[in-house]
Design an enzyme around this catalytic site. Structure first.
Site, PDB file in Angstrom:
ATOM      1  N   ALA A  90       6.329   8.454  13.707  1.00  0.00           N
ATOM      2  CA  ALA A  90       5.786   9.803  14.232  1.00  0.00           C
ATOM      3  C   ALA A  90       4.713  10.881  13.591  1.00  0.00           C
ATOM      4  O   ALA A  90       4.362  11.863  14.070  1.00  0.00           O
ATOM      5  CB  ALA A  90       6.773  10.676  14.861  1.00  0.00           C
TER       6      ALA A  90
ATOM      7  N   ALA B  38       3.995   1.242  11.483  1.00  0.00           N
ATOM      8  CA  ALA B  38       2.970   0.562  10.889  1.00  0.00           C
ATOM      9  C   ALA B  38       3.520   0.383   9.262  1.00  0.00           C
ATOM     10  O   ALA B  38       3.189   1.639   8.523  1.00  0.00           O
ATOM     11  CB  ALA B  38       1.595   1.036  10.908  1.00  0.00           C
TER      12      ALA B  38
ATOM     13  N   TYR C 180      -7.918 -10.962  12.610  1.00  0.00           N
ATOM     14  CA  TYR C 180      -7.089 -10.101  13.038  1.00  0.00           C
ATOM     15  C   TYR C 180      -6.477 -10.887  14.402  1.00  0.00           C
ATOM     16  O   TYR C 180      -5.310 -11.165  14.183  1.00  0.00           O
ATOM     17  CB  TYR C 180      -7.593  -8.672  13.410  1.00  0.00           C
ATOM     18  CG  TYR C 180      -6.794  -7.742  13.590  1.00  0.00           C
ATOM     19  CD1 TYR C 180      -6.317  -6.729  12.652  1.00  0.00           C
ATOM     20  CD2 TYR C 180      -6.053  -7.463  14.907  1.00  0.00           C
ATOM     21  CE1 TYR C 180      -5.553  -5.802  13.005  1.00  0.00           C
ATOM     22  CE2 TYR C 180      -4.962  -6.492  15.142  1.00  0.00           C
ATOM     23  CZ  TYR C 180      -4.869  -5.630  13.925  1.00  0.00           C
ATOM     24  OH  TYR C 180      -3.831  -4.757  14.256  1.00  0.00           O
TER      25      TYR C 180
ATOM     26  N   LYS D  72       1.185  -9.862  16.530  1.00  0.00           N
ATOM     27  CA  LYS D  72       0.872  -8.926  17.904  1.00  0.00           C
ATOM     28  C   LYS D  72       0.962  -9.830  19.093  1.00  0.00           C
ATOM     29  O   LYS D  72       1.494  -9.384  20.271  1.00  0.00           O
ATOM     30  CB  LYS D  72      -0.435  -8.580  17.930  1.00  0.00           C
ATOM     31  CG  LYS D  72      -0.826  -7.481  16.782  1.00  0.00           C
ATOM     32  CD  LYS D  72       0.179  -6.390  16.637  1.00  0.00           C
ATOM     33  CE  LYS D  72      -0.346  -5.327  15.494  1.00  0.00           C
ATOM     34  NZ  LYS D  72       0.698  -4.324  15.292  1.00  0.00           N
TER      35      LYS D  72
ATOM     36  N   THR E 197      -7.809   4.377   9.486  1.00  0.00           N
ATOM     37  CA  THR E 197      -6.235   4.561   8.991  1.00  0.00           C
ATOM     38  C   THR E 197      -6.286   4.134   7.445  1.00  0.00           C
ATOM     39  O   THR E 197      -7.182   3.236   7.160  1.00  0.00           O
ATOM     40  CB  THR E 197      -5.253   3.795   9.981  1.00  0.00           C
ATOM     41  OG1 THR E 197      -5.548   2.459   9.798  1.00  0.00           O
ATOM     42  CG2 THR E 197      -5.243   4.225  11.128  1.00  0.00           C
TER      43      THR E 197
END
Length: 393
Positions: A48, A139, A233, A242, A271
């Site tokens: 969070a 993550a 990816y 994923k 990020t």
């Protein structure tokens, strides 16, 4: 002390407490200015403190009027070393949310551990009884699993080497980079870290403790991206993880009565993780240029507000044929991708400052750590040992 950014490669080793506070307030102010959302009132956000997880917590509170528990894994400041940006973000969020009359408590520790799951369940039982929504936004590059093994994720291809151009953001040098293929063990370990196993363990533990409300929802986050990045990816080792995440959503739907489980595929943003992926920073800098020109650009808070308001909190959640919430819909518009592809073919060191949004990329990078925020005096002494109120109780 006076805090300045210290950037090494794709990492910033300092964070500014007042800058982080101002950035959190800006996100809160954005959501306050939007139409309210009829949605969950008791929300657990696992992961969070930054990015989409932090934006989800803010959107849930200030759009839906929700009380929140946040799980973070961050470090406070010490005498001569700043805390993590996530620590300062969380301290600011709790301060603002509590002042505005919302319940906001935080647990700091390894979300992969059983200890943190147990502590979270105890807090829900004591303070809420039930939880309406669980956001899974973890993550991490490594995970200690229940079997005692520590697994590490790998950023590699799965179908042989892949070569394409990338950028050194410190020098603007464009060069070729070759990504090697992952071994089967590396793929397995990446799935262990970044797949859906821990998400499922969380949801099973919440169900077994009888703290999931009837009709509760849960959402985890993913990224797909354009064909350009698929080899490293979507079709790479991370992509395998994923795929496991998507499968987990379906399993949770089938195995836990009354639960709706989704994966939201989000837009590319800056990020710490994306900055480390070869090819991706160049793609993002071109993408930002195109999306801003077409008035389609969104940052984390804009996207998470839209996800809550237009998708997740609808009686029937809009998804694609794979049951994915597609918040990357603006990024993947054909006209956007065609424009990026055209720029990709002609980008060079000589023209990159004209055809890519490098300033926008760096602005978002620095903002992650509380720097380059309007209205913040970066020459002033600041207290780097700020506390998170609920962690002091």
């Amino acid at each position: 002390m006076v805090v300045q950014p210290k950037v090494k490669g794709f990492m910033c080793t300092t964070a500014h407490p007042e800058g982080c506070k101002a950035a959190v307030k800006a996100q809160i102010d954005y959501v306050k200015a939007q139409p309210k959302t009829e949605g969950p009132k008791k929300v657990l956000v696992i992961g969070a403190s930054m990015g989409y997880g932090l934006a989800s917590r803010i959107a849930a509170t200030y759009s839906c009027g929700a009380d929140t528990i946040g799980i973070i894994f961050d470090k406070p400041g010490k005498e001569k070393r700043t805390g993590s940006a996530g620590w300062y973000n969380t301290a600011a969020f709790e301060e603002f949310a509590t002042a505005d009359g919302y319940y906001a408590k935080t647990i700091n520790g390894d979300a992969f551990s059983q200890e943190i799951k147990d502590e979270t369940i105890a807090m829900i039982q004591k303070d809420w009884g039930k939880v309406d929504l669980v956001v899974y936004s973890v993550a991490a590059p490594r995970r200690k699993a229940p079997d005692g093994e520590t697994y590490r994720s790998t950023l590699k291809t799965t179908n042989g080497e892949y070569t394409n151009q990338t950028i050194d953001l410190l020098t603007n040098e464009i060069s070729e980079v070759t990504i090697p293929p992952a071994t089967e063990q590396e793929i397995h370990d990446t799935v262990k870290v970044m797949g859906g196993e821990d998400w499922k363990l969380w949801m099973q533990a919440l169900k077994e403790a009888d703290v999931l409300a009837d009709g509760a929802k849960t959402v985890a986050y993913s990224y797909i991206g354009p064909e350009l990045t698929h080899p490293i990816y979507y079709d790479g080792s991370i992509g395998r993880a994923k795929q496991h995440l998507y499968q987990t959503a379906d399993e949770l739907n089938e195995e836990i009565d009354g639960l709706e489980a989704y994966v939201s595929v989000n837009k590319a943003v800056v990020t710490q993780s994306s900055a480390a992926i070869p090819i991706v920073p160049l793609y993002i800098s071109l993408l930002f240029k195109v999306m801003k020109e077409k008035n389609l650009h969104e940052d984390c808070i804009e996207q998470m507000y839209r996800m809550f308001h237009d998708r997740l909190c609808k009686e029937t959640v809009p998804t694609d044929e794979k049951r994915l919430i597609r918040m990357d819909d603006y990024e993947m518009k054909p006209e956007v991708q065609q424009a990026v592809e055209d720029l990709w073919k002609k980008v060079s060191k000589d023209n990159i400052e004209q055809i890519a949004d490098l300033d926008g990329y760096w602005q978002e990078f620095y903002e992650i750590f509380g720097f380059r925020i309007d209205g913040v005096d970066y020459d002033a002494d600041v207290d780097i040992q700020g506390t998170i109120p609920s962690l002091q109780a």
